[in-house]
Enzyme design. Structure first.
Site, PDB file in Angstrom:
ATOM      1  N   LYS A  78      -3.682   4.589 -13.499  1.00 31.00           N
ATOM      2  CA  LYS A  78      -2.664   4.325 -12.485  1.00 31.00           C
ATOM      3  C   LYS A  78      -1.495   3.622 -13.175  1.00 31.00           C
ATOM      4  CE  LYS A  78      -2.498   1.989  -7.935  1.00 31.00           C
ATOM      5  NZ  LYS A  78      -3.285   1.184  -6.978  1.00 31.00           N
ATOM      6  N   SER A 153      -3.189   3.406  -2.398  1.00 30.05           N
ATOM      7  CA  SER A 153      -2.094   3.682  -3.292  1.00 30.05           C
ATOM      8  C   SER A 153      -2.498   4.421  -4.572  1.00 30.05           C
ATOM      9  CB  SER A 153      -1.411   2.374  -3.682  1.00 30.05           C
ATOM     10  OG  SER A 153      -2.308   1.538  -4.377  1.00 30.05           O
ATOM     11  N   SER A 177      -7.117   0.688  -1.798  1.00 32.26           N
ATOM     12  CA  SER A 177      -6.390   1.650  -2.638  1.00 32.26           C
ATOM     13  C   SER A 177      -7.206   2.418  -3.668  1.00 32.26           C
ATOM     14  CB  SER A 177      -5.243   0.945  -3.352  1.00 32.26           C
ATOM     15  OG  SER A 177      -4.137   0.896  -2.514  1.00 32.26           O
TER      16      SER A 177
END
Ligand code: GLN
Length: 488
Positions: A78, A153, A177
């Site tokens: 990420k 996310s 997330s």
């Protein structure tokens, strides 16, 4: 070699060790897949130009007889993990051209074990969101249905995993997330206990809630990655000094005799029928393995979203004060210093980030602090106590990860409250600081994945992964790959 990209990390490691394939060849295979497929889903923000060089280094370490947990394994991160020399944006204009001068500790640990970094993955700006639509660089698409959100996310991490554009990925989870996008994309996502993994060098959102964790195709891979990244870090005082268990071997123990709680608050109105059905099916599978189920109650669940949306924005408003256009990142020059701050922050931050900064600043302002922030902290303790009470009777708790399968891109973006509610089953786990994992538990009739969440006692990642691992021995949901990504 046929479909080697479809193999989990634990099988790829064997092939690399036995020299059936080199790290360089494996990396080339994934880079080719990214080139071929990522335009469909936009999961990558940056490709690591050094990936092949790193793979060659891994090959020479393998040739030299070195052992490493991840020697030659191509992973992606990420874009919230600082990577020395490689652009790290947090999906924000304010960090669009930011090149970190150092690695996060987690990245150092992965390097030590010989991983290969393929690139950096899309997310909601500063990890605020549930769909990746808050990314300043455009949304990621769900590989199971390109019109649907991958969740967020860590949507890029989950989508890349589902499409097998990396052998494994890492995400972060502040209110869901890792688990929510893992559920939407049909992959495994583990949020460890708060303090289990160091946060040093991870761009901060809400420091008392943020935790790093793996997103993988199966539970065994999550155990392998957690073993590498867990442990005390002198650079993060909230990381806990506790022995790191040998997760990959401990999760293989049988589950007979375990007691699992089913909280009534998570199975009521508002949960999609098909989601409920899939979780019931999964419960039957575990019952056959000798697990006992028991109805329980977590009576303060209804306060979780409200509490989270005081605590998280409050911490975010403080953490994001550092983006002032002076030390690093975007600078939009104004007529004086104050004006430069205004210009930089107005142009650099997106709408959701600004909303959170305003909410948080308000909740922390004098006169409101006691009414909002302090009150929220008290409710947070009550929510944690609900769980600790329940864990006196049960070894783990099972819930749906999300109330619905993946929603459409565009469906919730104009209504922040509806978006916030998509985390209704995940935020309590962060508020309570507990470990939680989402496991693929089948599909809806429209072919969308459904995720089952397993929540554990503090630092008992072993039990929740053990339940997931045993479940995966009986099912093959985690091996399914969306058909348009199945060609080599
Ligand atoms: N969707 C939640 C939020 O927007 C959680 C995000 C996260 O866990 N980083 O805050």
């Amino acid at each position: 070699m046929d479909r080697i990209w479809a193999l989990p990390i634990h099988e790829l490691r064997e092939k690399l060790r036995k020299k059936e394939i080199s790290a360089k060849e494996l990396t080339q295979i994934f880079l080719k897949r990214i080139e071929k497929y990522d335009e469909k889903i936009s999961s990558y923000l940056t490709i690591n130009e050094n990936a092949l060089k790193e793979a060659e280094e891994a090959d020479s370490r393998i040739a030299g007889g070195e052992e490493g947990e991840l020697l030659g394994i191509p992973l992606a991160l990420k874009d919230i993990f600082l990577t020395k020399g490689l652009r790290t944006t947090c999906a924000s204009k304010i960090l669009e051209n930011f090149i970190p001068p150092y690695d996060s500790t987690v990245v150092e640990k992965l390097k030590k074990e010989g991983y290969v970094l393929l690139g950096k993955l899309n997310l909601d700006e500063f990890a605020m969101g549930s769909s990746t639509e808050n990314s300043a660089f455009g949304p990621t698409h769900n590989p199971w249905n390109l019109e649907r959100a991958p969740g967020g996310s860590s949507g890029g991490s989950s989508a890349a995993m589902a499409a097998r554009l990396a052998a494994g990925t890492l995400g972060t989870d502040t209110g869901g997330s890792i688990r929510q996008p893992a559920a939407f994309c049909g992959v495994v996502g583990l949020k460890p206990t708060y303090g289990r993994v160091t946060r040093y060098g991870i761009i901060a959102f809400a420091s008392s809630l943020d935790q790093v964790g793996p997103i993988t195709s199966d539970v065994e891979d999550a155990a392998i990655l957690l073993k590498v990244i867990a442990g005390k870090d002198p650079k993060d005082s909230t990381s806990v000094d506790r022995e790191v268990p040998d997760y990959p071997s401990l999760i293989k123990e049988k589950v007979e005799g375990l007691k699992i709680g089913l909280p009534e608050e998570y199975f009521g109105d508002g949960v999609d029928e098909e989601v409920l059905k899939r979780i019931e099916d999964a419960i039957k599978v575990l019952e056959k393995l000798g697990v006992q189920f028991k109805k329980i109650s977590l009576p303060h669940t209804e306060y979780a979203i409200a509490t989270y949306y005081i605590v998280a924005p409050a911490e975010a408003s403080s953490n994001l004060a550092r983006y002032d256009g002076i030390r690093y990142g975007l600078r939009v020059k104004g007529k004086d210093l104050i004006d430069t701050y205004f210009e930089t922050r107005s142009k650099g931050f997106g709408a959701e980030v600004k909303r959170r900064i305003m909410l948080g600043t308000y909740a922390l302002s004098s006169g409101y602090y006691d009414a909002y922030y302090l009150k929220a902290l008290k409710v947070r303790t009550i929510i944690r106590n609900d769980f600790l009470e329940a864990f006196k009777e049960v070894d783990a708790i099972i819930t749906p990860t999300t109330p619905t399968p993946a929603f459409k891109l565009g469906e919730k973006i104009s209504d922040p409250l509806r978006m916030y509610l998509s985390d209704i089953f995940t935020v309590s786990v962060n508020l309570a600081g507990l470990p939680g994992i989402s496991i693929p538990a089948g599909f809806t009739q429209n072919g969308l994945p459904v995720g089952m969440q397993i929540i554990g006692r503090p630092f008992d990642e072993v039990t929740i992964m053990r339940i997931g691992y045993n479940y995966q021995q009986e099912t093959d949901w985690h091996r399914r790959i969306p058909s348009q990504f199945e060609e080599d």
